[in-house]
Motif scaffolding. Structure first.
Motif, PDB file in Angstrom:
ATOM      1  N   GLU A  97     -11.223  27.671 -34.181  1.00  8.80           N
ATOM      2  CA  GLU A  97     -10.720  27.984 -32.863  1.00  8.80           C
ATOM      3  C   GLU A  97     -10.035  26.686 -32.092  1.00  8.80           C
ATOM      4  OE1 GLU A  97     -10.227  29.433 -29.023  1.00  8.80           O
ATOM      5  OE2 GLU A  97     -11.370  30.484 -30.917  1.00  8.80           O
ATOM      6  N   THR A 150      -7.591  31.045 -30.643  1.00 12.11           N
ATOM      7  CA  THR A 150      -7.763  32.422 -30.525  1.00 12.11           C
ATOM      8  C   THR A 150      -8.176  32.999 -28.977  1.00 12.11           C
ATOM      9  OG1 THR A 150      -9.615  32.706 -31.758  1.00 12.11           O
ATOM     10  CG2 THR A 150      -7.548  33.023 -32.903  1.00 12.11           C
ATOM     11  N   LYS A 151      -9.245  32.381 -28.732  1.00  8.68           N
ATOM     12  CA  LYS A 151     -10.077  32.843 -27.558  1.00  8.68           C
ATOM     13  C   LYS A 151      -9.113  32.587 -26.266  1.00  8.68           C
ATOM     14  CE  LYS A 151     -14.612  32.252 -29.109  1.00  8.68           C
ATOM     15  NZ  LYS A 151     -15.633  31.497 -28.979  1.00  8.68           N
ATOM     16  N   LYS A 197      -6.379  35.237 -26.074  1.00  7.03           N
ATOM     17  CA  LYS A 197      -7.263  36.466 -25.672  1.00  7.03           C
ATOM     18  C   LYS A 197      -7.312  36.520 -24.116  1.00  7.03           C
ATOM     19  CE  LYS A 197      -9.055  37.921 -30.095  1.00  7.03           C
ATOM     20  NZ  LYS A 197     -10.619  38.099 -30.584  1.00  7.03           N
ATOM     21  N   ARG A 198      -7.769  35.396 -23.549  1.00  7.22           N
ATOM     22  CA  ARG A 198      -7.904  35.183 -22.317  1.00  7.22           C
ATOM     23  C   ARG A 198      -6.632  35.460 -21.511  1.00  7.22           C
ATOM     24  NH1 ARG A 198      -8.142  30.754 -18.748  1.00  7.22           N
ATOM     25  NH2 ARG A 198      -9.455  31.203 -16.977  1.00  7.22           N
TER      26      ARG A 198
END
Length: 101
Positions: free
Chosen positions: A59, A64-65, A68-69
């Motif tokens: 991460e 990736t988070k 996506k956010r």
């Protein structure tokens, strides 16, 4: 996540240390923790025991988070614009002035 190359040669020995996160500083500590954990348990057991550290490192390096956010916020902004909740002038927030930071 493999620590050793599939085909070992002098070329892989020379270039093996070029791909790491120690120069960037953001994920350097996590990378060292993952490698220490894998070294302590071995590769087969380490993948199971160090799973949380490996996920945190992935991460940190891939973000990736965060992407996506960012994509969800962009899609919501476009949805509001196409539904008429935002005007063209206020579609995006005003940028900071050039010398503000």
């Amino acid at each position: 996540m493999s620590l050793s190359p599939w085909l070992k040669s002098p070329f892989t020995d020379l270039t093996g240390s070029l791909v790491n996160h120690q120069w960037y500083g953001v994920c350097a500590n996590l990378e060292l923790k993952v490698l220490d954990c894998l070294e302590a348990y071995g590769l087969d057991r380490g993948l199971k025991k160090c799973h949380l550290l490996i996920e945190d490192f992935r991460e940190c390096s891939l973000r990736t988070k965060q992407f996506k956010r960012m994509k969800a916020m962009r899609n919501e902004r476009h949805r509001q614009y196409f539904n008429g909740e935002r005007t063209k002038e206020k579609k995006y927030a005003k940028a900071p002035t050039y010398d503000s930071y």
